[in-house]
Design a protein around this motif. Structure first.
Motif, PDB file in Angstrom:
ATOM      1  N   GLU A   1       0.825  -1.171  -0.168  1.00 50.63           N
ATOM      2  CA  GLU A   1      -0.094  -0.077  -0.034  1.00 50.63           C
ATOM      3  C   GLU A   1       0.739   1.197  -0.109  1.00 50.63           C
ATOM      4  O   GLU A   1       0.285   2.178  -0.676  1.00 50.63           O
ATOM      5  N   MET A   2       1.908   1.194   0.629  1.00 50.90           N
ATOM      6  CA  MET A   2       3.000   2.420   0.755  1.00 50.90           C
ATOM      7  C   MET A   2       3.449   2.679  -0.589  1.00 50.90           C
ATOM      8  O   MET A   2       3.442   3.886  -1.017  1.00 50.90           O
ATOM      9  N   ARG A   3       3.776   1.510  -1.474  1.00 47.98           N
ATOM     10  CA  ARG A   3       4.285   1.437  -2.670  1.00 47.98           C
ATOM     11  C   ARG A   3       3.291   2.574  -3.533  1.00 47.98           C
ATOM     12  O   ARG A   3       3.654   3.209  -4.311  1.00 47.98           O
ATOM     13  N   ALA A   4       2.258   2.116  -3.562  1.00 49.60           N
ATOM     14  CA  ALA A   4       1.085   2.365  -4.526  1.00 49.60           C
ATOM     15  C   ALA A   4       0.765   3.862  -4.034  1.00 49.60           C
ATOM     16  O   ALA A   4       0.801   4.696  -5.007  1.00 49.60           O
ATOM     17  N   ALA A   5       1.032   4.194  -2.820  1.00 43.96           N
ATOM     18  CA  ALA A   5       0.644   5.640  -2.639  1.00 43.96           C
ATOM     19  C   ALA A   5       1.826   6.524  -2.956  1.00 43.96           C
ATOM     20  O   ALA A   5       1.686   7.638  -3.256  1.00 43.96           O
ATOM     21  N   LEU A   6       3.015   6.051  -2.673  1.00 48.02           N
ATOM     22  CA  LEU A   6       4.388   6.710  -3.067  1.00 48.02           C
ATOM     23  C   LEU A   6       4.271   7.117  -4.637  1.00 48.02           C
ATOM     24  O   LEU A   6       4.595   8.097  -5.105  1.00 48.02           O
ATOM     25  N   SER A   7       4.066   6.025  -5.362  1.00 48.39           N
ATOM     26  CA  SER A   7       3.705   5.848  -6.893  1.00 48.39           C
ATOM     27  C   SER A   7       3.001   7.167  -6.976  1.00 48.39           C
ATOM     28  O   SER A   7       3.101   7.768  -8.359  1.00 48.39           O
ATOM     29  N   ALA A   8       1.952   7.001  -6.559  1.00 50.56           N
ATOM     30  CA  ALA A   8       0.915   8.109  -6.831  1.00 50.56           C
ATOM     31  C   ALA A   8       1.181   9.520  -6.715  1.00 50.56           C
ATOM     32  O   ALA A   8       0.770  10.519  -6.968  1.00 50.56           O
TER      33      ALA A   8
ATOM     34  N   ILE B   1       1.283  10.938  -3.137  1.00 50.29           N
ATOM     35  CA  ILE B   1       0.374  11.599  -2.085  1.00 50.29           C
ATOM     36  C   ILE B   1       0.937  12.471  -1.260  1.00 50.29           C
ATOM     37  O   ILE B   1       2.167  12.407  -1.244  1.00 50.29           O
ATOM     38  N   LEU B   2       0.137  13.444  -0.778  1.00 54.76           N
ATOM     39  CA  LEU B   2       0.646  14.567   0.056  1.00 54.76           C
ATOM     40  C   LEU B   2       1.348  14.151   1.450  1.00 54.76           C
ATOM     41  O   LEU B   2       2.659  14.515   1.539  1.00 54.76           O
ATOM     42  N   GLN B   3       0.788  13.082   2.004  1.00 53.28           N
ATOM     43  CA  GLN B   3       1.387  12.681   3.508  1.00 53.28           C
ATOM     44  C   GLN B   3       0.856  11.395   3.895  1.00 53.28           C
ATOM     45  O   GLN B   3      -0.194  10.802   3.518  1.00 53.28           O
ATOM     46  N   PHE B   4       1.663  10.905   4.445  1.00 52.49           N
ATOM     47  CA  PHE B   4       1.234   9.494   5.413  1.00 52.49           C
ATOM     48  C   PHE B   4       1.125   9.762   6.874  1.00 52.49           C
ATOM     49  O   PHE B   4       1.940  10.504   7.375  1.00 52.49           O
ATOM     50  N   ASN B   5      -0.012   9.525   7.425  1.00 53.82           N
ATOM     51  CA  ASN B   5      -0.045   9.489   8.757  1.00 53.82           C
ATOM     52  C   ASN B   5       0.291   8.327   9.492  1.00 53.82           C
ATOM     53  O   ASN B   5      -0.528   7.267   9.597  1.00 53.82           O
ATOM     54  N   VAL B   6       1.311   8.485  10.341  1.00 54.65           N
ATOM     55  CA  VAL B   6       1.832   7.087  10.655  1.00 54.65           C
ATOM     56  C   VAL B   6       1.540   7.149  12.195  1.00 54.65           C
ATOM     57  O   VAL B   6       1.765   7.909  12.929  1.00 54.65           O
ATOM     58  N   GLU B   7       1.586   5.790  12.626  1.00 54.23           N
ATOM     59  CA  GLU B   7       1.026   5.531  13.862  1.00 54.23           C
ATOM     60  C   GLU B   7       2.065   4.675  14.825  1.00 54.23           C
ATOM     61  O   GLU B   7       1.407   4.296  15.883  1.00 54.23           O
ATOM     62  N   SER B   8       3.290   4.161  14.079  1.00 54.94           N
ATOM     63  CA  SER B   8       4.016   3.461  15.221  1.00 54.94           C
ATOM     64  C   SER B   8       5.457   3.678  14.537  1.00 54.94           C
ATOM     65  O   SER B   8       5.629   3.815  13.452  1.00 54.94           O
ATOM     66  N   LEU B   9       6.410   3.477  15.402  1.00 55.34           N
ATOM     67  CA  LEU B   9       7.822   3.528  14.782  1.00 55.34           C
ATOM     68  C   LEU B   9       8.307   2.349  13.918  1.00 55.34           C
ATOM     69  O   LEU B   9       8.999   2.672  13.054  1.00 55.34           O
ATOM     70  N   SER B  10       7.525   1.051  14.016  1.00 51.39           N
ATOM     71  CA  SER B  10       7.921   0.182  12.880  1.00 51.39           C
ATOM     72  C   SER B  10       7.283   0.616  11.507  1.00 51.39           C
ATOM     73  O   SER B  10       7.759   0.147  10.485  1.00 51.39           O
ATOM     74  N   GLU B  11       6.119   1.263  11.447  1.00 55.76           N
ATOM     75  CA  GLU B  11       5.440   1.840  10.516  1.00 55.76           C
ATOM     76  C   GLU B  11       6.326   2.708   9.778  1.00 55.76           C
ATOM     77  O   GLU B  11       6.642   2.811   8.583  1.00 55.76           O
ATOM     78  N   ILE B  12       6.974   3.570  10.592  1.00 61.07           N
ATOM     79  CA  ILE B  12       8.138   4.481  10.045  1.00 61.07           C
ATOM     80  C   ILE B  12       9.138   3.965   9.392  1.00 61.07           C
ATOM     81  O   ILE B  12       9.526   4.289   8.341  1.00 61.07           O
ATOM     82  N   ASP B  13       9.560   3.050   9.925  1.00 67.91           N
ATOM     83  CA  ASP B  13      10.708   2.133   9.569  1.00 67.91           C
ATOM     84  C   ASP B  13      10.375   1.612   8.145  1.00 67.91           C
ATOM     85  O   ASP B  13      11.212   1.777   7.113  1.00 67.91           O
ATOM     86  N   LEU B  14       9.158   0.886   8.181  1.00 70.63           N
ATOM     87  CA  LEU B  14       8.907   0.163   6.782  1.00 70.63           C
ATOM     88  C   LEU B  14       8.603   1.310   5.681  1.00 70.63           C
ATOM     89  O   LEU B  14       8.902   1.271   4.660  1.00 70.63           O
ATOM     90  N   LEU B  15       8.176   2.466   5.994  1.00 65.94           N
ATOM     91  CA  LEU B  15       7.840   3.594   5.092  1.00 65.94           C
ATOM     92  C   LEU B  15       9.020   3.976   4.627  1.00 65.94           C
ATOM     93  O   LEU B  15       9.328   4.094   3.446  1.00 65.94           O
ATOM     94  N   ALA B  16      10.075   4.196   5.639  1.00 67.15           N
ATOM     95  CA  ALA B  16      11.343   4.925   5.130  1.00 67.15           C
ATOM     96  C   ALA B  16      12.056   3.793   4.284  1.00 67.15           C
ATOM     97  O   ALA B  16      12.643   4.363   3.141  1.00 67.15           O
ATOM     98  N   ASP B  17      12.077   2.612   4.513  1.00 64.73           N
ATOM     99  CA  ASP B  17      12.725   1.366   3.818  1.00 64.73           C
ATOM    100  C   ASP B  17      12.037   1.436   2.154  1.00 64.73           C
ATOM    101  O   ASP B  17      12.666   1.501   1.274  1.00 64.73           O
ATOM    102  N   THR B  18      10.732   1.627   2.322  1.00 59.38           N
ATOM    103  CA  THR B  18      10.015   1.577   1.088  1.00 59.38           C
ATOM    104  C   THR B  18      10.313   2.765   0.224  1.00 59.38           C
ATOM    105  O   THR B  18      10.518   2.574  -1.090  1.00 59.38           O
TER     106      THR B  18
END
Ligand code: LLP
Length: 422
Positions: free
Chosen positions: A113-120, A122-139
């Motif tokens: 889902e992150m990849r699809a939104a990054l490809s599109a 989008i303005l902003q991801f509202n992140v809710e945990s540190l592990s989500e931040i890590d995955l988003l940064a990697d992606t």
């Protein structure tokens, strides 16, 4: 205010007679008013403008009503979108929402889902945990991109609404704990691939008292000051959705959008940040009705039952949240009034649309409207009991169109198979 009005004893959606729609599409069906959708968006936008909130972005929370035509109506006004899945991303883009006005919320975003939104874009991801931040940064790094993020912080505030739709207290799954917020921002700052630009909160839904909002916004102001003192360049504040609406037609007093906007201006107006909101219900609830017909009435031992062709499968809110929706005949009716439980055909005691309602004695086939069903109505529907999902109609002045059709049984069963070994 909405555009579902009785004229000459007959309920209309704008210029269209509901009874005529019922004949054309069959019941049950949802009917939405484009003028009401526009009015709700414009009233909120004007309230924010009047409060001096010049750099604002209203991101319609697509989950409330994700019909493409509903989203497109708002896209035409310049609305952004708050999405929580790749499916909602697909809808928002297809309906014409500009990608640079889309925020992606939710606790469980996957890498795909992150990849699809990054490809599109989008303005902003509202992140809710540190592990989500890590995955988003990697992606994002793997795609050579940087994702702008807001950290959703949990202000631990009781919103005073139904417990299933309260999201801002420490026991809920939402957000990063208030005490961990600064560490979260520090964590994000140390990573490539993400840039922390905002603070995000959402404390619940159908909130009818402004006090919990004020307390939450004051906490945001406090956090913002601390983060800035620590060198974080915060430029957006996403204050979530949650503003309540009237469900009872006459008796509820929901907060006034102007008072809400003023309160934002008082608490955060001088922050220099873009103010973002994610309203869903406020825009869509009173812009929709569910139209149903009486199948038969039945005198029980203790109660009178009005059995209608809509059910919990079309509108889950009464049984799921003890929600009250005003119910009235589509044709004003002078017959004697009795107390009825308005129930559907589904085999569950929880299958009701309204209990103990004073309604006239109706004939089989007479039509009823269930009001304020435009948000969290059709989207929460299911095909339980193998019932066909209700169609949706959009009215705009003298025009109307079926914007989602009723499938037939073959379409409903199309994805199922009996294995070859049978
Ligand atoms: N933003 C976030 C992060 C949310 O979780 C929600 C709603 C909204 C915005 C939109 O909130 P609204 O402005 O519509 O209150 N199915 C329930 C409501 C669930 C709300 C979930 N989150 C109901 O029918 O009452």
């Amino acid at each position: 205010m909405d555009e579902f009005i009785y004229r000459d004893g007959a309920l209309h959606a704008e210029d269209i007679v509901i009874g005529e729609l019922a004949e054309a599409v069959g019941t049950p069906f949802y009917c939405y008013s484009a003028a009401t959708l526009r009015r709700h968006y414009n009233v909120l936008d004007a309230a924010l403008a009047d409060a001096g909130l010049d750099t604002r972005l209203i991101c319609y929370s697509v989950k409330a009503n994700s019909n493409l035509a509903v989203i497109a109506t708002l896209a035409q006004l310049g609305a952004g979108a708050d999405i929580v899945s790749q499916g909602e991303l697909t809808r928002a883009l297809q309906a014409g929402i500009a990608p640079e006005k889309i925020v992606f919320s939710g606790v469980g975003k996957t890498a795909e889902e992150m990849r699809a939104a990054l490809s599109a874009g989008i303005l902003q991801f509202n992140v809710e945990s540190l592990s989500e931040i890590d995955l988003l940064a990697d992606t994002a790094n793997s795609m050579g991109k940087t994702a702008e993020i807001a950290l959703r912080v949990n202000p631990d505030i009781e919103a005073g609404t139904h417990k299933k739709i309260s999201t801002g207290s420490a026991e809920t799954k939402f957000g990063i704990a208030w005490e961990d917020a600064e560490a979260g921002f520090a964590h994000a700052r140390a990573l490539d691939g993400v840039e922390a630009v905002g603070i995000d909160i959402h404390i619940g839904s159908q909130i009818t008292d402004l006090t919990p909002f004020r307390r939450a916004f004051e906490k945001v102001a406090d956090l913002l000051a601390r983060l800035r003192a620590d060198g974080h360049e915060i430029r957006r504040l996403d204050l979530g959705g949650g503003l309540g609406v009237p469900y009872g037609r006459d008796n509820d007093t929901p907060p006034d959008p102007n008072a809400y906007a003023q309160m934002i201006a008082e608490t955060l107006g001088d922050s220099g940040c873009q103010i973002m909101l994610e309203p869903g219900r406020l825009i869509a609830a009173n812009a929709g009705i569910l139209v149903t017909s009486v199948v038969r009435t039945k005198q029980g031992q203790a109660k009178n039952f009005m059995i209608v062709d809509a059910a919990m499968t079309e509108l889950m809110r009464p049984t799921l949240y003890d929600a009250h929706h005003h119910i009235a005949p589509v044709h004003e009716n002078a017959a004697a009034v009795k107390n009825w439980d308005v129930v559907g055909p589904v085999c569950e005691t929880g299958d009701f649309l309204g209990l103990d309602r004073a309604l006239p004695v109706l004939e089989d086939g007479d039509l009823l409207a269930i009001f304020a069903a435009g948000a969290y109505g059709s989207v929460l529907g299911s095909a339980y009991n193998t019932r066909l999902p209700a169609p949706e109609v959009l009215v705009d002045g003298k025009k109307w169109a079926v914007v989602r059709s009723r499938p037939d049984y073959q379409a409903l069963l199309a994805g199922e198979a009996i294995p070859d070994w049978f």
